[in-house]
Design a protein around this motif. Sequence first.
Motif, PDB file in Angstrom:
ATOM      1  N   ALA A 105      19.757 -39.773  53.345  1.00 36.82           N
ATOM      2  CA  ALA A 105      21.028 -39.056  53.389  1.00 36.82           C
ATOM      3  C   ALA A 105      22.092 -39.815  54.167  1.00 36.82           C
ATOM      4  O   ALA A 105      22.839 -39.242  54.953  1.00 36.82           O
ATOM      5  CB  ALA A 105      20.833 -37.653  53.978  1.00 36.82           C
ATOM      6  N   LEU A 106      22.177 -41.125  53.951  1.00 42.15           N
ATOM      7  CA  LEU A 106      23.246 -41.894  54.592  1.00 42.15           C
ATOM      8  C   LEU A 106      24.564 -41.567  53.900  1.00 42.15           C
ATOM      9  O   LEU A 106      24.580 -41.217  52.722  1.00 42.15           O
ATOM     10  CB  LEU A 106      22.954 -43.394  54.477  1.00 42.15           C
ATOM     11  N   TYR A 107      25.669 -41.704  54.630  1.00 41.23           N
ATOM     12  CA  TYR A 107      26.977 -41.469  54.027  1.00 41.23           C
ATOM     13  C   TYR A 107      27.359 -42.722  53.233  1.00 41.23           C
ATOM     14  O   TYR A 107      27.604 -43.774  53.819  1.00 41.23           O
ATOM     15  CB  TYR A 107      28.018 -41.156  55.093  1.00 41.23           C
ATOM     16  N   PRO A 108      27.425 -42.619  51.905  1.00 41.29           N
ATOM     17  CA  PRO A 108      27.575 -43.825  51.074  1.00 41.29           C
ATOM     18  C   PRO A 108      28.908 -44.535  51.280  1.00 41.29           C
ATOM     19  O   PRO A 108      29.006 -45.729  51.042  1.00 41.29           O
ATOM     20  CB  PRO A 108      27.496 -43.291  49.639  1.00 41.29           C
ATOM     21  N   HIS A 109      29.935 -43.789  51.714  1.00 39.52           N
ATOM     22  CA  HIS A 109      31.263 -44.388  51.814  1.00 39.52           C
ATOM     23  C   HIS A 109      31.529 -44.974  53.184  1.00 39.52           C
ATOM     24  O   HIS A 109      32.601 -45.501  53.431  1.00 39.52           O
ATOM     25  CB  HIS A 109      32.328 -43.351  51.480  1.00 39.52           C
ATOM     26  N   MET A 110      30.560 -44.879  54.092  1.00 40.06           N
ATOM     27  CA  MET A 110      30.764 -45.437  55.426  1.00 40.06           C
ATOM     28  C   MET A 110      29.851 -46.641  55.611  1.00 40.06           C
ATOM     29  O   MET A 110      28.787 -46.734  55.007  1.00 40.06           O
ATOM     30  CB  MET A 110      30.402 -44.398  56.491  1.00 40.06           C
ATOM     31  N   ARG A 151      20.826 -43.625  63.202  1.00 37.92           N
ATOM     32  CA  ARG A 151      21.802 -42.542  63.241  1.00 37.92           C
ATOM     33  C   ARG A 151      21.279 -41.382  64.085  1.00 37.92           C
ATOM     34  O   ARG A 151      22.042 -40.709  64.759  1.00 37.92           O
ATOM     35  CB  ARG A 151      22.093 -42.074  61.810  1.00 37.92           C
ATOM     36  N   ASN A 173      28.147 -44.862  59.779  1.00 42.13           N
ATOM     37  CA  ASN A 173      27.075 -43.876  59.678  1.00 42.13           C
ATOM     38  C   ASN A 173      26.529 -43.515  61.049  1.00 42.13           C
ATOM     39  O   ASN A 173      26.336 -42.347  61.367  1.00 42.13           O
ATOM     40  CB  ASN A 173      25.935 -44.424  58.809  1.00 42.13           C
ATOM     41  N   SER A 176      15.304 -38.640  51.989  1.00 43.70           N
ATOM     42  CA  SER A 176      16.200 -39.441  51.154  1.00 43.70           C
ATOM     43  C   SER A 176      17.127 -40.306  52.009  1.00 43.70           C
ATOM     44  O   SER A 176      17.987 -40.982  51.490  1.00 43.70           O
ATOM     45  CB  SER A 176      17.041 -38.516  50.295  1.00 43.70           C
ATOM     46  N   PHE A 185      29.155 -41.697  63.313  1.00 45.53           N
ATOM     47  CA  PHE A 185      29.749 -40.454  62.804  1.00 45.53           C
ATOM     48  C   PHE A 185      29.633 -39.285  63.793  1.00 45.53           C
ATOM     49  O   PHE A 185      30.636 -38.666  64.160  1.00 45.53           O
ATOM     50  CB  PHE A 185      29.088 -40.093  61.472  1.00 45.53           C
ATOM     51  N   PHE A 243      16.178 -37.635  57.095  1.00 42.95           N
ATOM     52  CA  PHE A 243      15.801 -37.049  55.810  1.00 42.95           C
ATOM     53  C   PHE A 243      14.928 -38.003  55.014  1.00 42.95           C
ATOM     54  O   PHE A 243      15.026 -39.220  55.148  1.00 42.95           O
ATOM     55  CB  PHE A 243      17.060 -36.725  54.992  1.00 42.95           C
TER      56      PHE A 243
END
Lengths: 373, 274
Positions: free
Chosen positions: A90-95, A151, A100, A88, A103, A86
């Motif tokens: 769109a990484l997972y901020p909490h991982m 990713r 990431n 942006s 996942f 993406f």
Amino acid sequence: MAIVELKNVVKNYGGRKAQGPNAVDDFNLTTRDGEFVVLVGPSGCGKTTTMRMIAGLEDLSAGSIRIGGRDVSDVAPRDRDIAMVFQSYALYPHMTVFGNMAFALRLKKLPQAEIEKRVREAARMLDIEHLLERKPRALSGGQRQRVALGRAIVRQPQVFLMDEPLSNLDAKLRVETRAQIIKLHRSLGVTTFYVTHDQVEAMTMGQRIVVMLDGNVQQIATPHELYAQPVNTFVAGFIGTPSMNFLPATVGDDARSLQGEGYRFRAGDARAAGLAGKAGATVLVGVRPEHLKWCGSGDAQAANHLAGKVDVVEPLGSTTMVQVDVGGQRITAQLDSAIAVEMGQPIALTCAADVLHLFDAQTGQALGLPAQA
Amino acid sequence: MKTRRTSHVLLSLLAYAVALVMFFPILWMLLTAFKTEQDAFSITPQLAFAPTLESFRTALEQGSGYWHYAFNSLFSAVVSTLAGLLLAVPAAYAMAFYPSRRTDFTLVWMVSTKFIPAVGVLIPIFLVYKNLRLLDNLWGLTALFTAMNLPLLVWMAYSYFKDIPRDIVEASAIDGAATVQTMWRVVLPLALPGLASAGLLALILAWNESFWSLTMTDHKAATLAVYIASFKSAEGLFWAKMSAASVLTVTPIVVLGWFAQRQMVRGLTFGAVK
Ligand SMILES: Nc1ncnc2c1ncn2[C@@H]1O[C@H](COP(=O)(O)OP(=O)(O)O)[C@@H](O)[C@H]1O
Ligand SMILES: [Mg+2]
């Protein structure tokens, strides 16, 4: 790795009762296996929409999409075996970075050892091994971008989708990452769709380029074809910097010579056929700034000749960008910097016959192109 | 410079004064709780007095005893908050990530139900509860609290979900996650600080609730609100005992609030993803 086919794909955001213009209208394309396809066009032309339909994030209003021979038009994104990068990120901020990248593999319930191996391998390729334990918020823009790529890579998907993945990077990093993505593609050989609004990016990266405008495909061609044989004035003006010059000209009785105030041209053999039967009509002549040359007094009789007055001079080092007023029309020429030009001075320019482009003055369609292969 | 410092000092003094005025009744209640009934009732306020735990001793034994009411308050607050979250999270999730044309209206409508004063719906609810034999029933009261806090919880959960970039949810779908997996592994962890503060708020509102507790319960399901009210008697002195009961009632929630305040502020002021 797979062939992707888009057949008569239409998107209208109006829902069941279509309203307004289609965001994407009758998109047709069949990729080669492992091809790098770039979608390019000005903002709002439907690039993202097309990409999202391939990803399955957007329903098709009409048409069908096949990936690797399988009709996926009604298949959920998770079952399409695609990976997307993406704009942006769109990484997972909490991982963590590792989390990431792992996942998708964890969701697939791959064995831990396999996950570990794939993530480390991708991290090594992208030079982010030392970042694996960090959270995205502790990364720079360029690092996040590489994690987003990582990713996608670990998935080993059939298709990569990248929507303006470099537009949030600064110029230098953009050029570096561009090269890195091309290298990755060459080594992985995965069919890739890449969206950009930057024609330079498109030209340098794409094996084939789809030029779009207002939801319509204008031309699908290799970078060289786009440059040498744009099918209409939009593509001609969009590809190449600075933009192509367009000058209206009247076709002579020989259906070959072209005349306007302050300039005359003679169509090259390749294009001349497009002027058949057009004697007396007006057409648009297109000529790229880099194809215009300074014309000494000896060349006053040259078949292609433009005379005007220098308006603006922009020295760029190796070349000089000169804006010339030709009979009231402003054109741009890219001249050798050895040539001394000064503002307000008269100037004469010429060009080779085979670099002239001809367009219909009303429709903007190219004239005299070789029959489409 | 000088005038600025002076005005700063004046402003601080004003702030302290306002704070004191606000805090004074609570301080007074606290002091009263440690007085004898006679001291508490005396016309000339006494700041110096011999503190006693007498009022607490009697208060603890009032009615069915403090612990009975405390249990009911705790049970109804905790269970209604959990039930509320259980209902609100999926509802808000659907509205945030799969909005329909009616989503906005539904949200506004849900919140608008909070504009109606509770008395406005007292009679219908009372009759329904009477026929369902839910009067003075702890589960009945808990259900009421759940319904009471649901609009707030849905609204808050919705806004936390809305704060999560769509791209992240879509990335998870492309990565192979089913909707439930996306919810558990991506959206909920990100919305957790927000959901926690929403839950805390609901918990506090339910604990402090008095209108429904007083009207719908008698003694079996009576909460601390009923307990406090029970001290108000026509004859005899009750200020000290009532203050002691109030202290016993507000202390748990104040302590909870104290420990949770950073969490609350964080959850209520920041977006979910920062
Ligand atoms: N979710 C949407 N709802 C309605 N219209 C949309 C939506 N997304 C995009 N559009 C419209 O569709 C057209 C194409 O948009 P988009 O595919 O995002 O263009 P690009 O990526 O080339 O900039 C634009 O006119 C845009 O306004
Ligand atoms: Mg876009």
